[in-house]
Design an enzyme around this catalytic site. Sequence first.
Site, PDB file in Angstrom:
ATOM      1  N   GLU A 207       0.813  -1.228   0.000  1.00 39.65           N
ATOM      2  CA  GLU A 207       0.000   0.000   0.000  1.00 39.65           C
ATOM      3  C   GLU A 207       0.841   1.271   0.000  1.00 39.65           C
ATOM      4  OE1 GLU A 207      -3.386   0.536   2.273  1.00 39.65           O
ATOM      5  OE2 GLU A 207      -4.044  -1.543   2.171  1.00 39.65           O
TER       6      GLU A 207
ATOM      7  N   LYS B 233       2.851   3.380   7.404  1.00 39.12           N
ATOM      8  CA  LYS B 233       3.780   2.308   7.036  1.00 39.12           C
ATOM      9  C   LYS B 233       4.915   2.867   6.160  1.00 39.12           C
ATOM     10  CE  LYS B 233       3.463  -1.592   7.760  1.00 39.12           C
ATOM     11  NZ  LYS B 233       3.974  -2.400   8.913  1.00 39.12           N
TER      12      LYS B 233
ATOM     13  N   TYR C 197      -3.179   4.692   7.220  1.00 42.73           N
ATOM     14  CA  TYR C 197      -2.442   3.434   7.452  1.00 42.73           C
ATOM     15  C   TYR C 197      -1.218   3.368   6.541  1.00 42.73           C
ATOM     16  CZ  TYR C 197      -1.094  -1.413   6.645  1.00 42.73           C
ATOM     17  OH  TYR C 197      -0.360  -2.554   6.461  1.00 42.73           O
TER      18      TYR C 197
HETATM   19  P1  NAD Z   1      -2.745  -7.667  12.820  1.00 46.13           P
HETATM   20  O1  NAD Z   1      -3.489  -6.393  13.027  1.00 46.13           O
HETATM   21  O2  NAD Z   1      -3.499  -8.936  12.687  1.00 46.13           O
HETATM   22  O3  NAD Z   1      -1.702  -7.873  14.024  1.00 46.13           O
HETATM   23  C1  NAD Z   1      -0.881  -6.836  14.505  1.00 46.13           C
HETATM   24  C2  NAD Z   1      -0.242  -7.326  15.808  1.00 46.13           C
HETATM   25  O4  NAD Z   1       0.639  -6.286  16.279  1.00 46.13           O
HETATM   26  C3  NAD Z   1      -1.245  -7.585  16.942  1.00 46.13           C
HETATM   27  O5  NAD Z   1      -0.922  -8.783  17.587  1.00 46.13           O
HETATM   28  C4  NAD Z   1      -1.063  -6.393  17.880  1.00 46.13           C
HETATM   29  O6  NAD Z   1      -1.371  -6.685  19.226  1.00 46.13           O
HETATM   30  C5  NAD Z   1       0.414  -6.086  17.680  1.00 46.13           C
HETATM   31  N1  NAD Z   1       0.787  -4.691  17.994  1.00 46.13           N
HETATM   32  C6  NAD Z   1       0.222  -3.561  17.512  1.00 46.13           C
HETATM   33  N2  NAD Z   1       0.854  -2.480  18.024  1.00 46.13           N
HETATM   34  C7  NAD Z   1       1.838  -2.944  18.838  1.00 46.13           C
HETATM   35  C8  NAD Z   1       2.830  -2.316  19.638  1.00 46.13           C
HETATM   36  N3  NAD Z   1       2.918  -0.986  19.714  1.00 46.13           N
HETATM   37  N4  NAD Z   1       3.694  -3.098  20.331  1.00 46.13           N
HETATM   38  C9  NAD Z   1       3.600  -4.462  20.276  1.00 46.13           C
HETATM   39  N5  NAD Z   1       2.676  -5.102  19.539  1.00 46.13           N
HETATM   40  C10 NAD Z   1       1.798  -4.353  18.830  1.00 46.13           C
HETATM   41  O7  NAD Z   1      -1.812  -7.417  11.571  1.00 46.13           O
HETATM   42  P2  NAD Z   1      -1.358  -8.417  10.415  1.00 46.13           P
HETATM   43  O8  NAD Z   1      -2.375  -8.448   9.354  1.00 46.13           O
HETATM   44  O9  NAD Z   1      -0.889  -9.668  11.042  1.00 46.13           O
HETATM   45  O10 NAD Z   1      -0.104  -7.611   9.846  1.00 46.13           O
HETATM   46  C11 NAD Z   1       1.193  -7.784  10.407  1.00 46.13           C
HETATM   47  C12 NAD Z   1       2.159  -6.848   9.703  1.00 46.13           C
HETATM   48  O11 NAD Z   1       2.163  -7.136   8.310  1.00 46.13           O
HETATM   49  C13 NAD Z   1       1.773  -5.370   9.822  1.00 46.13           C
HETATM   50  O12 NAD Z   1       2.942  -4.630   9.966  1.00 46.13           O
HETATM   51  C14 NAD Z   1       1.108  -5.047   8.482  1.00 46.13           C
HETATM   52  O13 NAD Z   1       1.285  -3.703   8.148  1.00 46.13           O
HETATM   53  C15 NAD Z   1       1.880  -5.967   7.553  1.00 46.13           C
HETATM   54  N6  NAD Z   1       1.156  -6.430   6.354  1.00 46.13           N
HETATM   55  C16 NAD Z   1      -0.089  -6.979   6.465  1.00 46.13           C
HETATM   56  C17 NAD Z   1      -0.727  -7.474   5.326  1.00 46.13           C
HETATM   57  C18 NAD Z   1      -2.096  -8.110   5.398  1.00 46.13           C
HETATM   58  O14 NAD Z   1      -2.690  -8.389   4.358  1.00 46.13           O
HETATM   59  N7  NAD Z   1      -2.637  -8.385   6.565  1.00 46.13           N
HETATM   60  C19 NAD Z   1      -0.094  -7.383   4.083  1.00 46.13           C
HETATM   61  C20 NAD Z   1       1.178  -6.801   4.004  1.00 46.13           C
HETATM   62  C21 NAD Z   1       1.789  -6.344   5.156  1.00 46.13           C
HETATM   63  O1  DAU Z   2      -2.329  -4.589   0.454  1.00 49.80           O
HETATM   64  C1  DAU Z   2      -1.851  -5.007   1.708  1.00 49.80           C
HETATM   65  C2  DAU Z   2      -2.803  -4.561   2.783  1.00 49.80           C
HETATM   66  O2  DAU Z   2      -3.951  -5.426   2.683  1.00 49.80           O
HETATM   67  C3  DAU Z   2      -2.217  -4.649   4.189  1.00 49.80           C
HETATM   68  O3  DAU Z   2      -1.134  -3.759   4.292  1.00 49.80           O
HETATM   69  C4  DAU Z   2      -3.275  -4.320   5.245  1.00 49.80           C
HETATM   70  O4  DAU Z   2      -2.732  -4.492   6.543  1.00 49.80           O
HETATM   71  C5  DAU Z   2      -4.454  -5.277   5.052  1.00 49.80           C
HETATM   72  O5  DAU Z   2      -5.481  -4.928   5.961  1.00 49.80           O
HETATM   73  C6  DAU Z   2      -4.961  -5.194   3.619  1.00 49.80           C
HETATM   74  O6  DAU Z   2      -5.559  -3.913   3.384  1.00 49.80           O
HETATM   75  P1  DAU Z   2      -6.938  -3.766   2.564  1.00 49.80           P
HETATM   76  O7  DAU Z   2      -7.560  -2.459   2.856  1.00 49.80           O
HETATM   77  O8  DAU Z   2      -6.717  -4.115   1.131  1.00 49.80           O
HETATM   78  O9  DAU Z   2      -7.755  -4.991   3.256  1.00 49.80           O
HETATM   79  P2  DAU Z   2      -9.300  -5.152   3.621  1.00 49.80           P
HETATM   80  O10 DAU Z   2      -9.527  -6.607   3.887  1.00 49.80           O
HETATM   81  O11 DAU Z   2      -9.732  -4.180   4.655  1.00 49.80           O
HETATM   82  O12 DAU Z   2     -10.024  -4.780   2.270  1.00 49.80           O
HETATM   83  C7  DAU Z   2      -9.771  -5.496   1.075  1.00 49.80           C
HETATM   84  C8  DAU Z   2     -10.626  -4.848  -0.020  1.00 49.80           C
HETATM   85  O13 DAU Z   2     -11.998  -5.119   0.274  1.00 49.80           O
HETATM   86  C9  DAU Z   2     -10.493  -3.337  -0.062  1.00 49.80           C
HETATM   87  O14 DAU Z   2     -10.564  -2.897  -1.414  1.00 49.80           O
HETATM   88  C10 DAU Z   2     -11.709  -2.843   0.700  1.00 49.80           C
HETATM   89  C11 DAU Z   2     -12.749  -3.903   0.432  1.00 49.80           C
HETATM   90  N1  DAU Z   2     -13.722  -4.133   1.517  1.00 49.80           N
HETATM   91  C12 DAU Z   2     -13.260  -4.362   2.769  1.00 49.80           C
HETATM   92  C13 DAU Z   2     -14.135  -4.564   3.820  1.00 49.80           C
HETATM   93  C14 DAU Z   2     -13.622  -4.796   5.216  1.00 49.80           C
HETATM   94  C15 DAU Z   2     -15.086  -4.140   1.242  1.00 49.80           C
HETATM   95  O15 DAU Z   2     -15.514  -3.962   0.067  1.00 49.80           O
HETATM   96  N2  DAU Z   2     -15.962  -4.353   2.268  1.00 49.80           N
HETATM   97  C16 DAU Z   2     -15.542  -4.546   3.546  1.00 49.80           C
HETATM   98  O16 DAU Z   2     -16.397  -4.703   4.457  1.00 49.80           O
END
Ligand code: NAD
Ligand code: DAU
Length: 357
Positions: free
Chosen positions: A134, A162, A158
């Site tokens: 992102e 990042k 967000y």
């Molecule tokens: P998540 O929200 O499920 O988990 C985040 C974790 O970080 C939680 O366990 C929370 O308690 C902990 N946390 C938050 N703030 C903290 C702090 N100040 N000190 C200690 N712990 C803290 O997130 P996720 O989806 O598992 O994502 C993990 C990492 O990967 C993030 O950095 C996110 O930006 C990155 N990321 C996520 C995705 C995705 O699709 N979910 C994709 C690419 C990158």
């Molecule tokens: O691209 C990587 C990112 O993917 C990570 O860095 C983020 O931590 C992770 O949360 C995710 O972000 P998105 O915003 O893409 O994820 P989300 O699941 O919230 O949404 C995915 C897509 O679906 C986005 O285009 C928004 C849409 N959406 C999401 C929700 C929750 C809907 O249409 N309806 C919904 O209720």
Amino acid sequence: MSLVTGGCGFIGSNFILDWLAIENEPVLVLDKLTYAGNISNLEQVQSHPLFTFVKGDINDKDLLETLFKKYQPRAILNFAAESHVDRSINDPDQFIRNNVNGTFCLLESARQYWLKLNTVEQASFRFLQVSTDEVYGSLKTYDPPFNETTKYSPNNPYSASKAAADHLVNAYFHTYGLPIFITNCSNNYGPLQFPEKLIPFTLLNALQNKPLLIYGDGLQIRDWLYVTDHCAAIRQVLANGKPGETFNVGGQSEKTNLEVVNTVCQILDEIKPHPNSIPYASLITHIKDRPGHDRRYAIDAAKIRHELEWEPKENFASGLRKTISWYLNNLSWIQTIKSHSSFQNWLELNYEKRGSE
Ligand code: NAD
Ligand code: DAU
């Protein structure tokens, strides 16, 4: 010993479960246990001899200093962050605190610790920042996918938080020589994902016969990667990457949100038909769009494929089936989160007054 921050969240806990199944190295998890952090995600490894958990904040310098002294980590992997775009729109403060200030505090504490290591230890030390696609902003339909030289252009609080963290991590390499990596990954899905995100949220609503909520026209595109493939990429970068480098990680699996939700519906129709025998897709409902919604993300993962020989093992069809089966076999996990008042408050805040398109 490696230190994993945010190891009780979605990707962090998958990473820890895989690590303990594959690697023979102790791991220390530091997690603040925010609403998204769930210690029960790691229940099965609580008494594993290589596993230690500490509840705490990456903003707590004194705690970090104590942990570094006691455990002498050879690597720090920073997963800790606020991760949900919609929450960052409703309440950006926590994103600056945890993602920007938190990463800064962790980096600076790591540098102070690293400076005291001997030269051999300094050379092998690693700081890996888990980041997102992102940070690159939004693509148009025919733009080439993001590669490691694409300019940062984040569009929501967000992704801006990042991006700020990534800039700090890079600055610590260029200014101080701290051996860092950044991984910029696309959308993950899989077991243990908090049900505020599109795939588990859709599943949760389908199972309750509730509307499947799509922002705007639903034609926004994301690239989807099964979570254990992301974890494997991180292990590969940590083991074989050249310090100072960034690696883009993605699944070469671009889908519109409508395609994603329709595929979830088709799989459910097949393996858990709706009690009234209606197709789940008939529950799809379009609602007001996310403000500043990025239209398309896509990742060019050629660098990690060629330099580190990483390949995703799952495709979207196989990964989504595994994910849905996991949720259906772990309904109590999602039920516990669902019944929490903070989750109900979130649904009310984000959806109830949102209105239709
Ligand atoms: P998540 O929200 O499920 O988990 C985040 C974790 O970080 C939680 O366990 C929370 O308690 C902990 N946390 C938050 N703030 C903290 C702090 N100040 N000190 C200690 N712990 C803290 O997130 P996720 O989806 O598992 O994502 C993990 C990492 O990967 C993030 O950095 C996110 O930006 C990155 N990321 C996520 C995705 C995705 O699709 N979910 C994709 C690419 C990158
Ligand atoms: O691209 C990587 C990112 O993917 C990570 O860095 C983020 O931590 C992770 O949360 C995710 O972000 P998105 O915003 O893409 O994820 P989300 O699941 O919230 O949404 C995915 C897509 O679906 C986005 O285009 C928004 C849409 N959406 C999401 C929700 C929750 C809907 O249409 N309806 C919904 O209720």
